[in-house]
Design a protein around this motif. Structure first.
Motif, PDB file in Angstrom:
ATOM      1  N   TYR A   1       1.145  -0.957   0.409  1.00 19.48           N
ATOM      2  CA  TYR A   1       0.211  -0.149   0.241  1.00 19.48           C
ATOM      3  C   TYR A   1       0.718   1.343  -0.206  1.00 19.48           C
ATOM      4  N   GLY A   2       2.202   1.345   0.760  1.00 21.04           N
ATOM      5  CA  GLY A   2       2.642   2.508   0.826  1.00 21.04           C
ATOM      6  C   GLY A   2       3.787   2.559  -0.287  1.00 21.04           C
TER       7      GLY A   2
ATOM      8  N   ASN B   1       0.951   8.558  -7.463  1.00 18.80           N
ATOM      9  CA  ASN B   1      -1.006   8.260  -7.467  1.00 18.80           C
ATOM     10  C   ASN B   1      -1.744   7.652  -8.176  1.00 18.80           C
TER      11      ASN B   1
ATOM     12  N   GLY C   1       2.149   1.559  -3.572  1.00 16.65           N
ATOM     13  CA  GLY C   1       0.778   2.100  -4.340  1.00 16.65           C
ATOM     14  C   GLY C   1       0.317   3.564  -4.477  1.00 16.65           C
ATOM     15  N   SER C   2       0.959   4.024  -3.166  1.00 20.39           N
ATOM     16  CA  SER C   2       0.940   5.897  -2.834  1.00 20.39           C
ATOM     17  C   SER C   2       1.201   6.059  -3.278  1.00 20.39           C
ATOM     18  N   THR C   3       2.725   5.839  -3.216  1.00 20.24           N
ATOM     19  CA  THR C   3       3.632   6.736  -4.095  1.00 20.24           C
ATOM     20  C   THR C   3       3.287   7.165  -6.028  1.00 20.24           C
TER      21      THR C   3
ATOM     22  N   LEU D   1      -4.912  -1.565  -4.816  1.00 21.75           N
ATOM     23  CA  LEU D   1      -5.894  -1.230  -3.439  1.00 21.75           C
ATOM     24  C   LEU D   1      -6.543  -3.011  -3.011  1.00 21.75           C
TER      25      LEU D   1
ATOM     26  N   ARG E   1      -1.916   4.701 -10.222  1.00 19.78           N
ATOM     27  CA  ARG E   1      -2.057   3.372  -9.574  1.00 19.78           C
ATOM     28  C   ARG E   1      -3.043   3.261  -7.988  1.00 19.78           C
ATOM     29  N   ILE E   2      -2.779   3.158  -7.718  1.00 21.50           N
ATOM     30  CA  ILE E   2      -3.198   2.909  -6.185  1.00 21.50           C
ATOM     31  C   ILE E   2      -5.003   2.350  -6.285  1.00 21.50           C
ATOM     32  N   THR E   3      -5.181   2.575  -7.140  1.00 24.04           N
ATOM     33  CA  THR E   3      -6.835   2.221  -6.765  1.00 24.04           C
ATOM     34  C   THR E   3      -7.047   0.632  -7.641  1.00 24.04           C
TER      35      THR E   3
ATOM     36  N   THR F   1      -3.962  -5.563  -2.036  1.00 21.84           N
ATOM     37  CA  THR F   1      -3.394  -5.338  -0.669  1.00 21.84           C
ATOM     38  C   THR F   1      -4.205  -5.949  -0.310  1.00 21.84           C
TER      39      THR F   1
END
Ligand SMILES: [Zn+2]
Length: 80
Positions: free
Chosen positions: A34-35, A41, A37-39, A48, A43-45, A51
Motif C-alpha cells: 500500500y505504501g 498516485n 502504491g500510494s507513491t 488497493l 495506480r493506487i486503485t 493489498t
C-alpha cells in the motif's frame, strides 16, 4: 482454542501453535504494498484490491488457523 492431551500417545507435552506470525507478516507485506502504491498516485486503485486481499488473508490466518502439536510424537491436530 482448547488445550487437550495428545490424541495419539496421551502425552501432556502438547503446545499450541498458531499462524499469528504468518498472518502478521502478510498484513505487514500488504501495508508495504500500500505504501508503494500510494507513491504511484495513478495506480493506487489498482493496488488497493490485492493489498486488501492480502491483509484479509493475513487477518484470517492469524485468527482462525493454528492447532496443537505434541512434542513427543510430533502429531499435529486441530482441537474442536
Ligand atoms: Zn503424542
Amino acid at each position: 482454542m482448547k488445550w487437550e492431551k495428545c490424541r495419539r500417545c496421551g502425552s501432556n507435552r502438547v503446545v499450541k501453535r498458531s499462524a499469528l506470525g504468518i498472518g502478521l507478516f502478510l498484513i505487514f507485506i500488504s501495508l508495504m504494498l500500500y505504501g508503494i502504491g500510494s507513491t504511484l498516485n495513478d495506480r493506487i486503485t489498482a493496488m488497493l484490491l490485492p493489498t486488501l486481499g492480502l491483509a484479509i488473508i493475513g487477518i484470517l490466518l492469524s485468527f482462525f488457523s493454528g492447532g496443537l502439536v505434541c512434542k513427543d510424537c510430533e502429531l499435529r491436530w486441530r482441537p474442536r
